[in-house]
Scaffold this motif. Sequence first.
Motif, short mmCIF file in Angstrom:
data_model
loop_
_atom_site.label_atom_id
_atom_site.label_comp_id
_atom_site.label_asym_id
_atom_site.label_seq_id
_atom_site.Cartn_x
_atom_site.Cartn_y
_atom_site.Cartn_z
N ILE A 67 -34.43 8.59 -20.77
CA ILE A 67 -33.77 7.49 -21.58
C ILE A 67 -32.34 7.24 -21.33
CG2 ILE A 67 -32.79 8.85 -23.64
CD1 ILE A 67 -34.31 6.82 -25.26
N LEU A 68 -31.58 8.47 -20.70
CA LEU A 68 -30.19 8.26 -20.06
C LEU A 68 -30.42 7.63 -18.66
CD1 LEU A 68 -29.02 11.99 -21.00
CD2 LEU A 68 -28.36 9.79 -22.09
N PHE A 69 -31.29 7.63 -18.13
CA PHE A 69 -31.49 7.06 -16.88
C PHE A 69 -31.55 5.38 -16.93
CE2 PHE A 69 -34.86 4.66 -14.21
CZ PHE A 69 -34.04 4.55 -13.43
N VAL A 70 -32.25 5.06 -17.98
CA VAL A 70 -32.57 3.73 -18.42
C VAL A 70 -31.25 3.02 -18.96
CG1 VAL A 70 -33.50 2.23 -20.17
CG2 VAL A 70 -34.79 4.04 -19.33
N MET A 71 -30.45 4.01 -19.55
CA MET A 71 -29.09 3.50 -20.04
C MET A 71 -28.30 3.31 -18.73
SD MET A 71 -28.83 3.76 -23.23
CE MET A 71 -29.40 5.24 -23.81
N PHE A 72 -27.97 4.08 -17.60
CA PHE A 72 -27.19 3.76 -16.63
C PHE A 72 -27.89 2.67 -15.68
CE2 PHE A 72 -25.59 7.86 -17.99
CZ PHE A 72 -24.32 7.53 -18.39
N ASP A 73 -29.07 2.85 -15.84
CA ASP A 73 -29.83 1.66 -15.03
C ASP A 73 -29.40 0.16 -15.40
OD1 ASP A 73 -31.58 0.69 -13.03
OD2 ASP A 73 -33.17 0.48 -14.40
N VAL A 74 -29.61 0.06 -16.71
CA VAL A 74 -28.97 -1.15 -17.31
C VAL A 74 -27.63 -1.53 -16.95
CG1 VAL A 74 -29.06 -2.48 -19.55
CG2 VAL A 74 -30.70 -1.19 -19.32
N GLU A 75 -26.98 -0.45 -17.22
CA GLU A 75 -25.37 -0.77 -16.89
C GLU A 75 -25.19 -1.21 -15.30
OE1 GLU A 75 -23.21 3.18 -15.99
OE2 GLU A 75 -22.08 1.66 -14.83
N ILE A 77 -27.22 -2.78 -14.10
CA ILE A 77 -27.44 -4.58 -13.89
C ILE A 77 -26.32 -5.44 -14.21
CG2 ILE A 77 -28.92 -6.23 -15.16
CD1 ILE A 77 -30.46 -4.52 -13.54
N LEU A 104 -18.40 3.50 -21.05
CA LEU A 104 -19.58 4.28 -20.57
C LEU A 104 -19.44 5.64 -20.01
CD1 LEU A 104 -21.59 1.43 -19.00
CD2 LEU A 104 -22.39 2.78 -20.86
N PHE B 53 -32.07 -14.33 -11.63
CA PHE B 53 -31.42 -12.93 -12.11
C PHE B 53 -32.22 -12.53 -13.19
CE2 PHE B 53 -28.25 -10.94 -14.86
CZ PHE B 53 -27.73 -9.90 -14.00
N VAL B 61 -35.67 -3.82 -14.97
CA VAL B 61 -35.52 -2.84 -16.18
C VAL B 61 -36.77 -2.63 -16.85
CG1 VAL B 61 -34.26 -2.92 -18.52
CG2 VAL B 61 -33.22 -3.80 -16.64
N ALA B 65 -37.80 0.80 -15.59
CA ALA B 65 -37.41 1.73 -16.59
C ALA B 65 -38.04 1.78 -17.91
CB ALA B 65 -35.77 1.53 -16.60
N LEU B 69 -40.19 4.64 -19.76
CA LEU B 69 -40.25 5.46 -21.30
C LEU B 69 -41.51 5.35 -22.17
CD1 LEU B 69 -36.72 4.41 -22.57
CD2 LEU B 69 -37.58 6.26 -21.77
N PHE B 151 -24.40 0.74 -25.49
CA PHE B 151 -24.62 1.86 -24.59
C PHE B 151 -24.14 3.16 -25.17
CE2 PHE B 151 -25.06 -1.56 -21.15
CZ PHE B 151 -26.27 -1.52 -21.24
N LEU B 152 -23.12 3.07 -25.42
CA LEU B 152 -22.33 4.35 -25.87
C LEU B 152 -22.93 4.90 -27.11
CD1 LEU B 152 -19.97 6.21 -25.41
CD2 LEU B 152 -18.67 4.96 -26.92
N MET B 155 -26.52 6.19 -26.07
CA MET B 155 -26.40 7.56 -25.50
C MET B 155 -26.26 8.59 -26.42
SD MET B 155 -23.90 6.97 -22.10
CE MET B 155 -24.28 5.56 -21.21
#
Lengths: 120, 168
Positions: A67-75, A77, A104, B53, B61, B65, B69, B151-152, B155
């Motif tokens: 899930i942390l990987f997904v977060m940075f993946d989207v970032e 993008i 982030l 895009f 995604v 990704a 999940l 995002f924060l 996380m």
Amino acid sequence: MNVSVDYIAIFIQFLVGFGFVATTMVATHYLGPKRKTADKLASFECGIDSQGNARLPFSIKYFLTAILFVMFDVEVIFMYPWAVNFKELGSTGFIEMLLFIGTLLIGFAYIIKRGALKWE
Amino acid sequence: MGISQIIFYMLAAFTLLSALFVVFSKNPIYSVLWLILCFFSIAGHFVMLNAQFLAVVHIIVYSGAIMVLFLFTVMLLNLNSETEPHKPTLLKFAAVLSGGALFLIIIAAVRSTMPAPYVAPQLSEVGYVKNIGMKLYRDYTLPFEVASILFLSAMIGSVVLAKKERFN
């Protein structure tokens, strides 16, 4: 809706990728020798005999990493359209992106501090 | 019928078919694999609408990704057939009844809506990476920055939920 000529290259790449997989699978099926013994058909040919089945619920730690990987993946993008317009956006765009990455980074620092990626 | 129309109908049929297979597969892993195919064909629809895009992001995604999940979530469950919960017949009957009622309502709602006249999508170039970047970083700066807050919180939320608290 139009079919642009630009997509022909992508289409060819898809075709080559799919074709490579399909041809190798078919070719190995026909070319390779077949020795179907119980040992050969085991999931793991060597090492310790496998115990039980694979349908075991596994640790949440894998999920956390994913899930942390997904977060940075989207970032990342978000960085593509920014990078393409880097010159036109000038310093304003740069500061925008700094704020974004800065927020982030706080999250990243929290993850490291909590040891969320540590495998205990 | 133009070539783009033929491609559209093929893509649409493929999308619906793969979506149906997602629902009808007995094995949840196969459902996930069909869902990946479904997402790929939806990316194809985005390409048809000149939103390149979005198409690429959809593949990276969603197919990349998010499906990881999904797969992890499936793996987190105990899928042994012995532990499969068997619902009582009354519950099954109620489920069929309520599902059928919902289906009826959806059919009635679709029938009563006036179908809007079909407007061929304008061939706009806003879906290109360059134009999206200009729009996003010029006109929609605040939503972009708010996304970083999202995002924060995501996380921190995932770490708080999944990480065992240690008191030592």
